[in-house]
Design a protein around this motif. Sequence first.
Motif, PDB file in Angstrom:
ATOM      1  N   LYS A 124       0.836  -1.207   0.000  1.00  0.00           N
ATOM      2  CA  LYS A 124       0.000   0.000   0.000  1.00  0.00           C
ATOM      3  C   LYS A 124       0.871   1.258   0.000  1.00  0.00           C
ATOM      4  N   VAL A 127       2.523   1.745  -3.453  1.00  0.00           N
ATOM      5  CA  VAL A 127       1.598   2.314  -4.437  1.00  0.00           C
ATOM      6  C   VAL A 127       1.421   3.812  -4.193  1.00  0.00           C
ATOM      7  N   ASP A 131       2.294   6.912  -6.866  1.00  0.00           N
ATOM      8  CA  ASP A 131       1.440   8.048  -7.234  1.00  0.00           C
ATOM      9  C   ASP A 131       2.234   9.351  -7.177  1.00  0.00           C
ATOM     10  N   LYS A 156       8.394  -0.515  -8.785  1.00  0.00           N
ATOM     11  CA  LYS A 156       7.715  -1.655  -9.411  1.00  0.00           C
ATOM     12  C   LYS A 156       8.324  -2.967  -8.926  1.00  0.00           C
ATOM     13  N   LEU A 159       7.284  -3.523  -5.296  1.00  0.00           N
ATOM     14  CA  LEU A 159       5.874  -3.911  -5.193  1.00  0.00           C
ATOM     15  C   LEU A 159       5.699  -5.389  -5.550  1.00  0.00           C
ATOM     16  N   LEU A 189      -3.623  -4.220  -5.696  1.00  0.00           N
ATOM     17  CA  LEU A 189      -2.478  -3.323  -5.572  1.00  0.00           C
ATOM     18  C   LEU A 189      -1.467  -3.580  -6.685  1.00  0.00           C
ATOM     19  N   ARG A 192      -2.931  -1.994  -9.953  1.00  0.00           N
ATOM     20  CA  ARG A 192      -2.855  -0.533  -9.932  1.00  0.00           C
ATOM     21  C   ARG A 192      -1.402  -0.062 -10.012  1.00  0.00           C
ATOM     22  N   GLY A 193      -0.534  -0.672  -9.209  1.00  0.00           N
ATOM     23  CA  GLY A 193       0.860  -0.251  -9.161  1.00  0.00           C
ATOM     24  C   GLY A 193       1.607  -0.501 -10.454  1.00  0.00           C
ATOM     25  N   THR A 196       0.512   1.939 -13.130  1.00  0.00           N
ATOM     26  CA  THR A 196       1.115   3.255 -12.897  1.00  0.00           C
ATOM     27  C   THR A 196       2.587   3.244 -13.289  1.00  0.00           C
TER      28      THR A 196
END
Length: 210
Positions: A124, A127, A131, A156, A159, A189, A192-193, A196
């Motif tokens: 979390k 991520v 952002d 990346k 994560l 997650l 989304r990560g 991004t």
Amino acid sequence: MQMIDGNMKDFVKELGSSAPVPGGGGASALVAALAVSLGTMVANLTTGKKKYAQYQEEIEKSIEKGEKLAAELAEYMDKDAECFLPLSKAYGLPKDTPEQIEERNQVLEKLLKNASETPLELMKKIVESMDLLDRLSVIGSNLAISDVGVGIQFAKAALNGASLNVFINTNLMKDKEVAFDMNQKADELLKRGNDTADKVYGVVMEKVRP
């Protein structure tokens, strides 16, 4: 356990040893902290520049947020060790009688849950740092924008690495409902990560590649 206060040489040596900690979780936390620190560096190199005056207030907030995130991410080097070390020891609990087996299973289940929650929390935070890097790919100085690209690639890797520490533990849990819930959160997650990260890397590459 205070890896965060140790020196890099000792950490790298210990990481390569047979000691149970640090491992992939601690390494992922370190890489994540480096990732957001690269973003903070870009913000520091941008602040005060006339060309980016319209973003000055946002850049200052980015520096503050980046420093806070880096400190929080680095703390997971120790948090990972604190949750994994008891788990590694628990596998050595006796299992000679039904009572011992039952007690061992209960202890392992609790520790496996703890060892899954910590990397999930780390994900979390990663991520969140992604952002920040995403925004810095737009408002950061083009002279240092390559470091946003390096940072997002580090983030990346961190994560995806942290997710493996979630899955290896949930896979061993007997409570499949709890395991499924954790896996689902990790998958969200990851999606989304990684989306991004790929977007930001593309933006940076577009700016730096001749």
